[in-house]
Motif scaffolding. Structure first.
Motif, mmCIF file in Angstrom:
data_model
loop_
_atom_site.group_PDB
_atom_site.id
_atom_site.type_symbol
_atom_site.label_atom_id
_atom_site.label_comp_id
_atom_site.label_asym_id
_atom_site.label_seq_id
_atom_site.Cartn_x
_atom_site.Cartn_y
_atom_site.Cartn_z
ATOM 1 N N LEU A 49 0.834 -1.196 0.000
ATOM 2 C CA LEU A 49 0.000 0.000 0.000
ATOM 3 C C LEU A 49 0.870 1.247 0.000
ATOM 4 O O LEU A 49 1.884 1.314 0.701
ATOM 5 C CB LEU A 49 -0.911 -0.020 1.231
ATOM 6 N N PHE A 50 0.483 2.239 -0.805
ATOM 7 C CA PHE A 50 1.208 3.504 -0.977
ATOM 8 C C PHE A 50 2.610 3.287 -1.558
ATOM 9 O O PHE A 50 3.485 4.149 -1.401
ATOM 10 C CB PHE A 50 1.325 4.272 0.343
ATOM 11 N N SER A 51 2.832 2.135 -2.220
ATOM 12 C CA SER A 51 4.107 1.832 -2.895
ATOM 13 C C SER A 51 5.292 1.915 -1.937
ATOM 14 O O SER A 51 6.383 2.341 -2.309
ATOM 15 C CB SER A 51 4.325 2.783 -4.077
ATOM 16 N N VAL A 205 -1.284 -0.659 13.953
ATOM 17 C CA VAL A 205 -0.970 -1.965 14.535
ATOM 18 C C VAL A 205 -1.801 -3.064 13.880
ATOM 19 O O VAL A 205 -1.313 -4.184 13.648
ATOM 20 C CB VAL A 205 -1.186 -1.935 16.061
ATOM 21 N N LEU A 206 -3.044 -2.762 13.517
ATOM 22 C CA LEU A 206 -3.856 -3.752 12.808
ATOM 23 C C LEU A 206 -3.333 -3.986 11.398
ATOM 24 O O LEU A 206 -3.331 -5.121 10.898
ATOM 25 C CB LEU A 206 -5.314 -3.290 12.765
ATOM 26 N N TYR A 207 -2.871 -2.915 10.765
ATOM 27 C CA TYR A 207 -2.309 -3.076 9.418
ATOM 28 C C TYR A 207 -1.033 -3.902 9.438
ATOM 29 O O TYR A 207 -0.813 -4.742 8.565
ATOM 30 C CB TYR A 207 -2.034 -1.704 8.809
ATOM 31 N N GLU A 208 -0.190 -3.676 10.452
ATOM 32 C CA GLU A 208 1.048 -4.453 10.555
ATOM 33 C C GLU A 208 0.748 -5.925 10.817
ATOM 34 O O GLU A 208 1.461 -6.812 10.330
ATOM 35 C CB GLU A 208 1.927 -3.895 11.669
ATOM 36 N N LYS A 209 -0.324 -6.215 11.539
ATOM 37 C CA LYS A 209 -0.669 -7.598 11.868
ATOM 38 C C LYS A 209 -1.254 -8.334 10.668
ATOM 39 O O LYS A 209 -0.934 -9.504 10.433
ATOM 40 C CB LYS A 209 -1.646 -7.612 13.044
ATOM 41 N N TYR A 210 -2.130 -7.656 9.913
ATOM 42 C CA TYR A 210 -2.778 -8.279 8.754
ATOM 43 C C TYR A 210 -2.324 -7.598 7.464
ATOM 44 O O TYR A 210 -3.125 -7.251 6.606
ATOM 45 C CB TYR A 210 -4.302 -8.179 8.891
ATOM 46 N N GLU A 211 -1.026 -7.409 7.333
ATOM 47 C CA GLU A 211 -0.464 -6.631 6.231
ATOM 48 C C GLU A 211 -0.741 -7.268 4.877
ATOM 49 O O GLU A 211 -1.186 -6.602 3.938
ATOM 50 C CB GLU A 211 1.045 -6.477 6.447
ATOM 51 N N ASP A 212 -0.507 -8.574 4.736
ATOM 52 C CA ASP A 212 -0.648 -9.235 3.441
ATOM 53 C C ASP A 212 -2.098 -9.225 2.958
ATOM 54 O O ASP A 212 -2.377 -8.955 1.775
ATOM 55 C CB ASP A 212 -0.134 -10.672 3.536
ATOM 56 N N ASP A 215 -3.097 -5.584 1.949
ATOM 57 C CA ASP A 215 -2.467 -5.160 0.697
ATOM 58 C C ASP A 215 -3.116 -5.831 -0.504
ATOM 59 O O ASP A 215 -3.295 -5.200 -1.558
ATOM 60 C CB ASP A 215 -0.975 -5.476 0.731
ATOM 61 N N ALA A 216 -3.465 -7.107 -0.374
ATOM 62 C CA ALA A 216 -4.127 -7.802 -1.479
ATOM 63 C C ALA A 216 -5.498 -7.194 -1.769
ATOM 64 O O ALA A 216 -5.862 -6.961 -2.934
ATOM 65 C CB ALA A 216 -4.256 -9.291 -1.157
ATOM 66 N N SER A 217 -6.261 -6.912 -0.713
ATOM 67 C CA SER A 217 -7.571 -6.290 -0.917
ATOM 68 C C SER A 217 -7.439 -4.873 -1.464
ATOM 69 O O SER A 217 -8.228 -4.455 -2.327
ATOM 70 C CB SER A 217 -8.338 -6.261 0.413
ATOM 71 N N ALA A 218 -6.428 -4.140 -0.999
ATOM 72 C CA ALA A 218 -6.212 -2.783 -1.500
ATOM 73 C C ALA A 218 -5.822 -2.778 -2.969
ATOM 74 O O ALA A 218 -6.226 -1.900 -3.733
ATOM 75 C CB ALA A 218 -5.138 -2.088 -0.668
ATOM 76 N N GLU A 219 -5.029 -3.775 -3.388
ATOM 77 C CA GLU A 219 -4.645 -3.858 -4.805
ATOM 78 C C GLU A 219 -5.862 -4.048 -5.691
ATOM 79 O O GLU A 219 -6.001 -3.406 -6.746
ATOM 80 C CB GLU A 219 -3.662 -5.010 -4.995
ATOM 81 N N LYS A 220 -6.777 -4.923 -5.273
ATOM 82 C CA LYS A 220 -7.993 -5.129 -6.057
ATOM 83 C C LYS A 220 -8.864 -3.874 -6.070
ATOM 84 O O LYS A 220 -9.425 -3.502 -7.109
ATOM 85 C CB LYS A 220 -8.779 -6.308 -5.479
ATOM 86 N N ALA A 221 -8.988 -3.218 -4.911
ATOM 87 C CA ALA A 221 -9.813 -2.018 -4.840
ATOM 88 C C ALA A 221 -9.243 -0.890 -5.695
ATOM 89 O O ALA A 221 -9.988 -0.178 -6.393
ATOM 90 C CB ALA A 221 -9.949 -1.569 -3.385
ATOM 91 N N ILE A 222 -7.920 -0.713 -5.659
ATOM 92 C CA ILE A 222 -7.289 0.344 -6.454
ATOM 93 C C ILE A 222 -7.439 0.069 -7.941
ATOM 94 O O ILE A 222 -7.657 0.984 -8.743
ATOM 95 C CB ILE A 222 -5.815 0.499 -6.046
ATOM 96 N N ALA A 223 -7.323 -1.213 -8.336
ATOM 97 C CA ALA A 223 -7.534 -1.548 -9.750
ATOM 98 C C ALA A 223 -8.959 -1.240 -10.187
ATOM 99 O O ALA A 223 -9.202 -0.704 -11.281
ATOM 100 C CB ALA A 223 -7.219 -3.023 -9.976
ATOM 101 N N ARG A 224 -9.928 -1.526 -9.311
ATOM 102 C CA ARG A 224 -11.329 -1.201 -9.630
ATOM 103 C C ARG A 224 -11.546 0.311 -9.713
ATOM 104 O O ARG A 224 -12.239 0.800 -10.616
ATOM 105 C CB ARG A 224 -12.225 -1.803 -8.545
ATOM 106 N N ILE A 225 -10.925 1.057 -8.815
ATOM 107 C CA ILE A 225 -11.060 2.520 -8.837
ATOM 108 C C ILE A 225 -10.435 3.101 -10.098
ATOM 109 O O ILE A 225 -10.978 4.028 -10.722
ATOM 110 C CB ILE A 225 -10.416 3.117 -7.572
#
Length: 250
Positions: A49-51, A205-212, A215-225
């Motif tokens: 996320l955010f490259s 802290v939640l992002y660091e715990k469930y990072e993968d 990031d996978a969900s964000a990649e799909k959402a950004i592609a849709r946007i």
């Protein structure tokens, strides 16, 4: 004797042929194994996320603030969260005012220190050590310069948007301002600050715990946007750039 020598020479050649064939085949197989294209191993870098290329702790500064936000020391993070919640409860639930709280806190602190100093003189003990707080000129100049740079940068961005040089930034700023105005009409400033503080102590802290997974969900959402924005750009924004009269002529 000549015939016997010829037969022995032929047998020696026949015995040497398979060995050479095996050696050539082994060399060819070895060369095929050493070719880089024979077994391609492509390393695919995962989407972040955010490259970003650094861990979350380094992105947040790798200091005490990052330790508190990522709950490296749970006691300190819990204490900070409890203090912020207590302050918000005092102002919002109890109905305290900021000036009243500051004045009463100073009054209580000065009263305790004054009585402590008098008691120490009566019993012949050293008075309490109160540290001197002096803001150095270098620190004040550094803070002022940083604030000036940030204000100049924000002013340059706003000027660029106002001149119509970047349509994407214009739409993004309008969307952010609209969201802030909507939230501001529902909650007051202190509650908004408390929500922001809570977000800073929970989201990283939640992002660091469930990072993968994030990031996978964000990649799909950004592609849709991006797909939706491409359609919006082709149908609406391109007409704004060219103008309605030019579009009709074409």
């Amino acid at each position: 004797m000549a015939e016997h020598s010829e037969e022995s020479a032929l047998t020696e050649e026949n015995q040497q042929k398979p060995r050479g064939h095996e050696d050539s085949s082994s060399l060819s197989s070895g060369s095929d194994a050493e070719k880089p294209g024979a077994s391609p191993s492509v390393k695919v870098t995962p989407y972040r996320l955010f490259s970003r290329e650094r861990p979350v702790h380094q992105v947040l500064g790798s200091g005490r603030t990052a330790d508190v936000m990522l709950w490296r020391n749970k006691k300190i993070s819990a204490g900070v969260l409890s203090g912020a919640t207590a302050i918000w409860a005092l102002f919002e639930l109890v109905g305290y005012h900021l000036l009243t709280l500051i004045c009463q806190g100073l009054m209580l602190s000065l009263l305790v220190l004054f009585l402590w100093s008098k008691a120490c003189t009566l019993i012949n003990k050293s008075p309490p050590r109160i540290p001197e707080v002096n803001i150095s000129e270098e620190l004040a100049i550094k803070v002022a310069l940083n604030m000036r740079n940030e204000m100049n940068g924000a002013s340059a961005v706003l000027r660029e948007i106002a001149l119509g040089q970047d349509l994407k930034k214009f739409l993004a700023v309008i969307a952010v301002l609209w969201i802030l105005s909507t939230v501001g009409s529902s909650v007051n400033f202190l509650t908004l600050v408390y929500i922001t503080f809570m977000t800073l102590l929970t989201v990283p802290v939640l992002y660091e715990k469930y990072e993968d997974k994030i990031d996978a969900s964000a990649e799909k959402a950004i592609a849709r946007i991006k797909q939706q924005y491409a359609v919006f750009d082709a149908k609406v924004l391109s007409m704004i750039r060219r103008g309605p009269l030019k579009a009709k002529k074409h």
